[in-house]
Design an enzyme around this catalytic site. Structure first.
Site, PDB file in Angstrom:
ATOM      1  CD  GLU A 146      -2.885  -1.062   2.393  1.00  0.00           C
ATOM      2  OE1 GLU A 146      -3.941  -0.402   2.273  1.00  0.00           O
ATOM      3  OE2 GLU A 146      -2.562  -1.656   3.433  1.00  0.00           O
ATOM      4  CB  SER A 179      -5.329  -1.690  -0.641  1.00  0.00           C
ATOM      5  OG  SER A 179      -5.198  -0.460   0.020  1.00  0.00           O
ATOM      6  CB  SER A 225     -10.258   8.122   0.338  1.00  0.00           C
ATOM      7  OG  SER A 225      -9.012   7.951  -0.317  1.00  0.00           O
TER       8      SER A 225
END
EC number: 6.3.2.4
Length: 324
Positions: free
Chosen positions: A15, A165, A298
């Site tokens: 990530e 993720s 996000s």
């Protein structure tokens, strides 16, 4: 007098690049009239401060200070934007606790617990929190495919236990696909959790401490164009993220209450974003993220915006709460 804020980003995991994006957004929106912000990029090879021209200056790990142009700078607070290790699994939280430097995410124990999916779910089940049926496998153990299918059924999800993720996650339809899925998961972690498939509406719920009050943000409904909410769906536009979620009043009340209960029961602080799937009106917990993505696109910033909280207000609140 302005506070010196270190925005840590990067990290050691897959990530890394996502974390750099989050950290740069925090740097962009942090109030320059109240804070001097410094981008600190952390990798296995080096910890460095990047100035606005991207010139690097080494971080002194003894006291987490920097000396750009020979002038020593110490930090009043650390804004944690690292997804994955060492910023989401408790390692850096423990380091900053030892140094006595406030930081914006939860404390080291809560970070380590929530980053470990198996331990998190095991901790919450006695409180009546509903979860998928699960089966655990560690690297090097003998794999009993029949036992896995017997317990969790098909299709099922194979997940790296300590990763984010959707790295190391596969949806498996046939027993013969388990070996490949496990290999992908073991690339991210030496522990794996295999879970039964929950067929229902998926939602994401942000919980933050804002103005000294635990606040549940508007709920986001997740509709993936792919087989599940994987990396492409999360970061490459292969999903619909609908805020507020199109769920019933009963479902909303149930998941808001549960998300707040988990936050308070675990002794969380800072930002969290938890994922649930509804079976009927009952939310089933998938995971809890303690350093969620912070780009304009996000989920947590989307939810904050719907609640009338701008990015600069959201980021300011994290520092205010850490310093409180």
């Amino acid at each position: 007098m302005k506070k010196n804020i270190a925005i840590i980003m990067g990290g050691y995991s897959s990530e890394h690049a996502i974390s750099i994006k989050s950290g740069n957004v925090v740097h962009k929106y942090l109030d320059t009239e109240r804070y001097n912000s410094y981008r600190i990029v952390i990798t296995k090879e080096k910890w460095v401060y990047l100035d606005d021209s991207n010139k690097e200056f080494a971080v002194d790990k003894a006291d987490f200070s920097i000396q750009p142009e020979g002038k020593k700078i110490v930090f009043d607070c650390v804004f944690n934007a690292i997804h994955g290790t060492p910023g989401e699994d408790g390692l850096l939280q423990a380091y900053f606790e030892l140094l006595g430097i406030p930081q914006t995410s939860c404390n080291h124990y809560q970070s380590a617990l929530t980053f470990n999916k198996r331990d998190l779910l095991s901790t919450l089940k006695p409180y009546g929190v509903h979860c998928a049926t699960s089966y655990y496998v560690n690297h090097g153990q003998e794999i009993d495919e029949d036992a896995i299918v017997e317990k969790v059924g098909l299709p099922c999800f194979v997940k790296a236990n300590r990763a984010g993720s959707s790295y190391g996650v596969s949806k498996v339809y046939q027993k013969e696909e388990l070996t490949k899925a496990l290999s992908a998961a073991f690339k991210e972690d030496d522990e794996v959790i295999i879970e039964s498939f929950l067929d229902g509406t998926e939602v994401s719920v942000g919980v933050i401490t804002y103005n000294n009050t635990v606040t549940v943000l508007p709920i986001t409904e997740i509709i993936s164009e792919n087989d599940f909410f994987d990396y492409e769906a999360k970061y490459q536009g292969k999903s619909q993220e609908i805020t507020p979620a199109r769920i019933s009043e009963t479902q909303e009340a149930n998941v808001r209450a549960l998300a707040e209960f988990i936050y308070k029961t675990l002794g969380m602080k800072g930002y969290t974003r938890s994922e649930f799937i509804f079976i009927g009106d009952v939310p089933h917990l998938l995971e809890v993220n303690t350093t969620p993505g912070l780009t304009e696109e996000s989920l947590l910033p989307q939810q904050a915006k719907t609640a009338g909280i701008s990015l600069d207000q959201l980021f300011d609140s994290a520092i205010v709460e850490a310093l409180r």
